[in-house]
Design a protein around this motif. Structure first.
Motif, mmCIF file in Angstrom:
data_model
loop_
_atom_site.group_PDB
_atom_site.id
_atom_site.type_symbol
_atom_site.label_atom_id
_atom_site.label_comp_id
_atom_site.label_asym_id
_atom_site.label_seq_id
_atom_site.Cartn_x
_atom_site.Cartn_y
_atom_site.Cartn_z
ATOM 1 N N ARG A 33 -6.056 0.324 -3.579
ATOM 2 C CA ARG A 33 -6.380 -0.581 -2.459
ATOM 3 C C ARG A 33 -7.585 -1.436 -2.834
ATOM 4 O O ARG A 33 -7.590 -2.655 -2.613
ATOM 5 C CB ARG A 33 -6.668 0.251 -1.203
ATOM 6 N N LEU A 38 -4.113 -4.419 -0.413
ATOM 7 C CA LEU A 38 -3.415 -3.602 0.578
ATOM 8 C C LEU A 38 -1.928 -3.492 0.291
ATOM 9 O O LEU A 38 -1.346 -2.426 0.449
ATOM 10 C CB LEU A 38 -3.644 -4.195 1.979
ATOM 11 N N SER A 39 -1.294 -4.544 -0.159
ATOM 12 C CA SER A 39 0.157 -4.482 -0.369
ATOM 13 C C SER A 39 0.506 -3.525 -1.490
ATOM 14 O O SER A 39 1.469 -2.749 -1.397
ATOM 15 C CB SER A 39 0.731 -5.872 -0.634
ATOM 16 N N SER A 42 0.093 -0.070 -0.210
ATOM 17 C CA SER A 42 1.191 0.309 0.687
ATOM 18 C C SER A 42 2.406 0.713 -0.112
ATOM 19 O O SER A 42 3.119 1.669 0.244
ATOM 20 C CB SER A 42 1.553 -0.852 1.615
ATOM 21 N N VAL A 45 1.773 4.219 -1.486
ATOM 22 C CA VAL A 45 1.908 5.255 -0.446
ATOM 23 C C VAL A 45 3.376 5.469 -0.121
ATOM 24 O O VAL A 45 3.827 6.608 0.062
ATOM 25 C CB VAL A 45 1.100 4.866 0.816
ATOM 26 N N ALA A 46 4.190 4.396 -0.084
ATOM 27 C CA ALA A 46 5.618 4.519 0.241
ATOM 28 C C ALA A 46 6.350 5.294 -0.836
ATOM 29 O O ALA A 46 7.312 6.018 -0.562
ATOM 30 C CB ALA A 46 6.232 3.144 0.426
#
Length: 185
Positions: A33, A38-39, A42, A45-46
């Motif tokens: 991050r 952020l992308s 993300s 995390v996915a």
């Protein structure tokens, strides 16, 4: 509750390893991050399979809590049994103490009763005897006389108490009596 329970200790060690995996994953996500935005974080995390890890952590925590509650229940029952045992022992000890007190009271009462009875018999014998009886103190003064002194000689107990026994003895016999009295000490 884990010091004497190796199974619980193993569960805690396993939970610590699971949490370390989770924290390591979160640390990587934080680095991504900060570095990539952020992308990208993300996406990271996915891709993580966090649901099975979370489920495993929850299952392990439940297992630990269940075991702890079981151990607490066992220890509570042991404590309750200890309280019951203590109560029984206490009741027995109190009962024994009461019995001991009653026994000692009975023995003292019996001793006192016997003593009073003996004193009454002595006093009766002392008071009704036609002979002259007396009790001397250490200085040979009469501290008690029987009624025969008044009946036969006319002297009261007060008159007798003011005089030494030697005063009532003929002068020729005083030395012999003094020797006898001195030997009786």
């Amino acid at each position: 509750l884990t010091a004497d329970n190796p199974a619980q200790r193993a569960n805690l060690d396993y939970l610590q390893r699971l949490l370390q995996v989770r924290f390591d994953s979160l640390d990587v996500g934080i680095v991504i991050r900060r570095r990539d935005g952020l992308s990208d974080a993300s996406v990271f995390v996915a891709r993580q399979k966090s649901k099975p890890l979370t489920k495993e952590i929850e299952t392990t925590v439940q297992k630990i809590v269940s075991a702890e509650l079981g151990l607490l229940d066992i220890r509570r029952r042991q404590a309750d049994q200890g309280v019951k045992t203590t109560r029984v022992v206490l009741i027995i000890l109190i009962s024994l103490a009461v019995l001991l007190i009653v026994g000692v009271y009975y023995l003292f009462r019996r001793d006192i009763t016997q003593r009073v009875k003996a004193e009454r018999e002595r006093d009766r014998f002392f008071d009704v005897s036609p002979d002259l009886f007396f009790i001397l103190d250490q200085n040979h003064f009469m501290i008690r006389t029987n009624p025969a002194w008044h009946t036969l000689l006319g002297w009261s107990a007060d008159e007798l108490a003011r005089n030494n026994l030697i005063d009532f003895v003929h002068p020729d016999q005083r030395d012999e009596l003094q020797g006898t009295l001195d030997d009786s000490r």
